[in-house]
Design a protein around this motif. Structure first.
Motif, PDB file in Angstrom:
ATOM      1  N   TRP A  72      15.959  32.539  23.457  1.00 21.64           N
ATOM      2  CA  TRP A  72      16.808  31.993  22.383  1.00 21.64           C
ATOM      3  C   TRP A  72      18.275  32.267  22.681  1.00 21.64           C
ATOM      4  CZ3 TRP A  72      20.216  34.761  19.332  1.00 21.64           C
ATOM      5  CH2 TRP A  72      20.845  34.046  18.301  1.00 21.64           C
ATOM      6  N   ALA A  73      18.589  33.490  23.130  1.00 22.32           N
ATOM      7  CA  ALA A  73      19.974  33.841  23.412  1.00 22.32           C
ATOM      8  C   ALA A  73      20.538  33.020  24.565  1.00 22.32           C
ATOM      9  CB  ALA A  73      20.075  35.336  23.736  1.00 22.32           C
ATOM     10  N   ALA A  74      19.687  32.634  25.528  1.00 23.10           N
ATOM     11  CA  ALA A  74      20.170  31.909  26.697  1.00 23.10           C
ATOM     12  C   ALA A  74      20.329  30.416  26.436  1.00 23.10           C
ATOM     13  CB  ALA A  74      19.216  32.127  27.883  1.00 23.10           C
ATOM     14  N   SER A  75      19.452  29.860  25.601  1.00 24.42           N
ATOM     15  CA  SER A  75      19.484  28.401  25.470  1.00 24.42           C
ATOM     16  C   SER A  75      19.608  27.910  24.020  1.00 24.42           C
ATOM     17  CB  SER A  75      18.193  27.797  26.085  1.00 24.42           C
ATOM     18  OG  SER A  75      17.049  28.310  25.404  1.00 24.42           O
ATOM     19  N   GLY A  76      19.376  28.756  23.029  1.00 18.76           N
ATOM     20  CA  GLY A  76      19.363  28.279  21.647  1.00 18.76           C
ATOM     21  C   GLY A  76      20.662  28.497  20.916  1.00 18.76           C
ATOM     22  N   THR A  77      21.698  28.855  21.644  1.00 21.31           N
ATOM     23  CA  THR A  77      22.965  29.135  20.988  1.00 21.31           C
ATOM     24  C   THR A  77      23.995  28.097  21.366  1.00 21.31           C
ATOM     25  OG1 THR A  77      23.582  30.611  22.798  1.00 21.31           O
ATOM     26  CG2 THR A  77      22.512  31.613  20.890  1.00 21.31           C
ATOM     27  N   SER A  78      25.115  28.130  20.651  1.00 20.19           N
ATOM     28  CA  SER A  78      26.176  27.150  20.887  1.00 20.19           C
ATOM     29  C   SER A  78      27.193  27.721  21.863  1.00 20.19           C
ATOM     30  CB  SER A  78      26.861  26.798  19.565  1.00 20.19           C
ATOM     31  OG  SER A  78      27.995  25.993  19.785  1.00 20.19           O
ATOM     32  N   ARG A  79      27.798  26.810  22.655  1.00 20.84           N
ATOM     33  CA  ARG A  79      28.821  27.242  23.615  1.00 20.84           C
ATOM     34  C   ARG A  79      30.190  27.387  22.954  1.00 20.84           C
ATOM     35  NH1 ARG A  79      28.006  24.139  29.417  1.00 20.84           N
ATOM     36  NH2 ARG A  79      25.820  24.722  29.781  1.00 20.84           N
ATOM     37  N   THR A  80      30.350  26.824  21.765  1.00 18.92           N
ATOM     38  CA  THR A  80      31.681  26.836  21.160  1.00 18.92           C
ATOM     39  C   THR A  80      31.731  27.539  19.804  1.00 18.92           C
ATOM     40  OG1 THR A  80      31.237  24.667  20.158  1.00 18.92           O
ATOM     41  CG2 THR A  80      32.336  24.704  22.318  1.00 18.92           C
ATOM     42  N   ASP A  81      30.594  27.620  19.111  1.00 15.40           N
ATOM     43  CA  ASP A  81      30.583  28.178  17.763  1.00 15.40           C
ATOM     44  C   ASP A  81      29.765  29.461  17.696  1.00 15.40           C
ATOM     45  OD1 ASP A  81      32.053  25.990  16.794  1.00 15.40           O
ATOM     46  OD2 ASP A  81      30.201  24.808  16.567  1.00 15.40           O
ATOM     47  N   HIS A 100      27.811  34.565  26.570  1.00 15.63           N
ATOM     48  CA  HIS A 100      27.633  34.918  25.153  1.00 15.63           C
ATOM     49  C   HIS A 100      27.469  36.423  25.012  1.00 15.63           C
ATOM     50  CE1 HIS A 100      26.314  30.687  25.301  1.00 15.63           C
ATOM     51  NE2 HIS A 100      26.773  30.612  24.038  1.00 15.63           N
ATOM     52  N   LEU A 101      28.002  36.917  23.901  1.00 15.95           N
ATOM     53  CA  LEU A 101      27.743  38.299  23.496  1.00 15.95           C
ATOM     54  C   LEU A 101      26.830  38.228  22.278  1.00 15.95           C
ATOM     55  CD1 LEU A 101      28.200  41.341  23.721  1.00 15.95           C
ATOM     56  CD2 LEU A 101      30.233  41.067  22.269  1.00 15.95           C
ATOM     57  N   VAL A 102      25.688  38.895  22.334  1.00 19.58           N
ATOM     58  CA  VAL A 102      24.666  38.790  21.291  1.00 19.58           C
ATOM     59  C   VAL A 102      24.454  40.157  20.644  1.00 19.58           C
ATOM     60  CG1 VAL A 102      22.280  38.180  20.770  1.00 19.58           C
ATOM     61  CG2 VAL A 102      23.553  36.904  22.532  1.00 19.58           C
ATOM     62  N   PHE A 103      24.561  40.162  19.307  1.00 23.11           N
ATOM     63  CA  PHE A 103      24.188  41.344  18.509  1.00 23.11           C
ATOM     64  C   PHE A 103      22.980  40.971  17.650  1.00 23.11           C
ATOM     65  CE2 PHE A 103      28.794  41.618  19.170  1.00 23.11           C
ATOM     66  CZ  PHE A 103      28.926  42.894  19.684  1.00 23.11           C
ATOM     67  N   ALA A 104      22.066  41.921  17.474  1.00 24.70           N
ATOM     68  CA  ALA A 104      20.857  41.611  16.697  1.00 24.70           C
ATOM     69  C   ALA A 104      20.321  42.878  16.029  1.00 24.70           C
ATOM     70  CB  ALA A 104      19.787  40.990  17.582  1.00 24.70           C
ATOM     71  N   TYR A 105      19.807  42.686  14.830  1.00 22.87           N
ATOM     72  CA  TYR A 105      19.097  43.746  14.088  1.00 22.87           C
ATOM     73  C   TYR A 105      17.605  43.449  14.101  1.00 22.87           C
ATOM     74  CZ  TYR A 105      22.952  46.362  11.965  1.00 22.87           C
ATOM     75  OH  TYR A 105      24.027  47.186  11.744  1.00 22.87           O
ATOM     76  N   ASP A 106      16.826  44.503  14.191  1.00 22.93           N
ATOM     77  CA  ASP A 106      15.382  44.357  14.019  1.00 22.93           C
ATOM     78  C   ASP A 106      15.116  44.278  12.514  1.00 22.93           C
ATOM     79  OD1 ASP A 106      12.651  44.478  13.902  1.00 22.93           O
ATOM     80  OD2 ASP A 106      12.444  46.066  15.400  1.00 22.93           O
ATOM     81  N   TYR A 107      15.048  43.054  12.001  1.00 25.77           N
ATOM     82  CA  TYR A 107      14.924  42.858  10.551  1.00 25.77           C
ATOM     83  C   TYR A 107      13.604  43.420  10.034  1.00 25.77           C
ATOM     84  CZ  TYR A 107      15.202  40.530   6.026  1.00 25.77           C
ATOM     85  OH  TYR A 107      15.251  40.266   4.696  1.00 25.77           O
TER      86      TYR A 107
END
Length: 464
Positions: free
Chosen positions: A106-115, A145-152
């Protein structure tokens, strides 16, 4: 009570749980937004030589940002460059995002390049609340991309554990309240159980059961009130039985007399017929008087038995004297007279006084004196009483009979059954009682008797 406590726990717990869940969601999103803002501040200074002495590339910016960020509990981070993981969080961070292939994809392909993208990411391992920040520098070769995530799921699990503790404490409180409440309520309601059991045991033939009074609380007062009610019921039932026995006895005698004379009567003898007729009519008249007296006594228990009104006592005494003169050839006179105004029922008082006058005539010789009078006496508590009395010079009443004559069908030893119904003085006592007063007698055998009614003197409008 336990039901109310349980509902209170459920409602309170549900509201608190929803509030904490909402607060947790807001806290996670706020933390992710702060991380994004901190990275933007750092990226805005990429051309500052005091921060970056050398030329800044996307990889350097990502590395520096991750070095300066310390994730919170259940939070992780990683850097994606050209669709691959480039940097990961330090070893001290527990949440290893790079170990979850679905999240990395998801982090590699499911994110936006600009937003900047913030969303929940469910995977087979857990559910994440993640934010992806695109990095755009002029000389970079590919997307970064820089990705931050919480284990919800882990955050929610911690919240659920706290709520589980709340449930355990609530259950313990309910159990304690149940045990203590069972003991206390059982002890408090024991008089009610005794009342119920006693009420079951009470019957028409046995009204002697009473409830033990325990303590001084409201239930003890209720118990005492019920015992008093049972006393009144027992007295009423005893009085009713006695009345039925006495009435049966009194009515049986005239019926027997009439039946006996009719059976022995010679229908061919006019003298015998007339004699039997006169006897039957006399007995029927006496039965009629008896029935009328019983009706009067039955009415004496009603609140409308007397109708008090302001009455001039002196005028009432004069009227009584005029009404009593035809009862017998006696020397009628007034011994003492008051002009006070009293609140009483003149008709009932007249009925009672005429009954006393009739008794005086019945048990005195012609030509003797019968004296009527009224006076007002004060009492120790400052209240005044009206005394109405009738004095005769008759045969008198024996001391042992002076209380019994006021009972139903009570007669003295010197009286005869045919001299009345035996209810006259009992009616006088009922009339006095209806006026919150009493009646009594003082007598010397052979010298005469004095009957006295004492009635509290009340002004109009004064309470009983």
């Amino acid at each position: 009570m336990l039901g109310l406590i349980t509902i209170a726990f459920i409602v309170t717990g549900s509201v608190v749980y929803l509030l904490q869940l909402s607060s947790m969601d807001a806290r996670i999103d706020d933390s992710l937004k702060r991380s994004v803002e901190e990275f933007r501040v750092l990226a805005a200074r990429h051309s500052d030589p005091t921060v970056f002495p050398e030329q800044v590339t996307a990889e350097v910016l990502l590395y520096t940002a991750m070095q300066q960020t310390l994730p919170a509990n259940h939070e992780g981070m990683l850097s994606i460059v050209n669709g691959k993981v480039r940097w990961t969080a330090p070893e001290v961070v527990d949440l290893r995002l790079e170990n979850d292939p679905e999240f990395v994809a998801w982090a590699a392909s499911g994110t936006s390049r600009t937003d900047v993208v913030m969303q929940s990411v469910p995977t087979a391992t857990t559910t994440y609340r993640a934010v992806s920040v695109p990095v755009a520098l002029g000389d970079q070769a590919g997307p970064a991309h820089l990705v931050f995530a919480y284990d919800y799921t882990a955050e929610k699990r911690a919240l659920n554990q706290g709520f589980l503790m709340y449930l355990l404490v609530g259950l313990l409180v309910l159990l304690t309240a149940g045990v203590v409440g069972w003991m206390l309520v059982g002890r408090i309601l024991r008089p009610v159980a005794l009342l119920r059991d006693t009420a079951r045991q009470i019957s028409e033939s046995d009204l002697a059961q009473r409830i033990e009074v325990v303590g001084r609380d409201d239930l003890a007062e209720l118990t005492a009130t019920v015992n008093a009610m049972l006393d009144r019921l027992e007295n009423a039932m005893t009085s009713q039985r006695q009345l039925l026995d006495d009435v049966g006895h009194e009515l049986r005698t005239p019926v027997t007399i009439i039946q006996g004379h009719l059976e022995l009567m010679d229908p061919l003898d006019p003298g015998d017929v007339n004699q039997s007729r006169d006897i039957a009519l006399a007995e029927l008249d006496r039965m009629s008087f008896l029935i009328n007296d019983l009706v009067t006594l039955a009415k004496s228990n009603r609140i409308d038995f007397v109708h008090p009104a302001p009455t001039n006592v002196g005028t009432l005494l004069d009227d009584l004297l005029d009404t009593a003169r035809p009862l017998g050839e006696r020397a009628w006179k007034v011994g003492h007279r008051n002009e006070a105004v009293a609140l009483l029922d003149p008709q009932r008082i007249t009925q009672a006084m005429l009954q006393l006058c009739s008794n005086a005539v019945k048990f005195s010789a012609p030509g003797t004196t019968i004296t009527l009078g009224t006076n007002i006496n004060g009492t120790a508590d400052g209240k005044r009483k009206l005394r109405l009395w009738v004095r005769d010079e008759g045969i008198g009443i024996a001391p042992e009979d002076q209380e019994r004559i006021f009972e139903r069908f009570g007669r003295g030893h010197n009286s005869k059954r045919t001299e009345g119904s035996g209810l006259g003085l009992n009616i006088v006592a009922a009339i006095a009682a209806a006026h919150h007063g009493t009646v009594g007698v003082s007598s010397d055998p052979g010298l005469g008797s004095t009957f006295v009614m004492e009635i509290p003197l009340r002004a109009e409008g004064e309470d009983h």
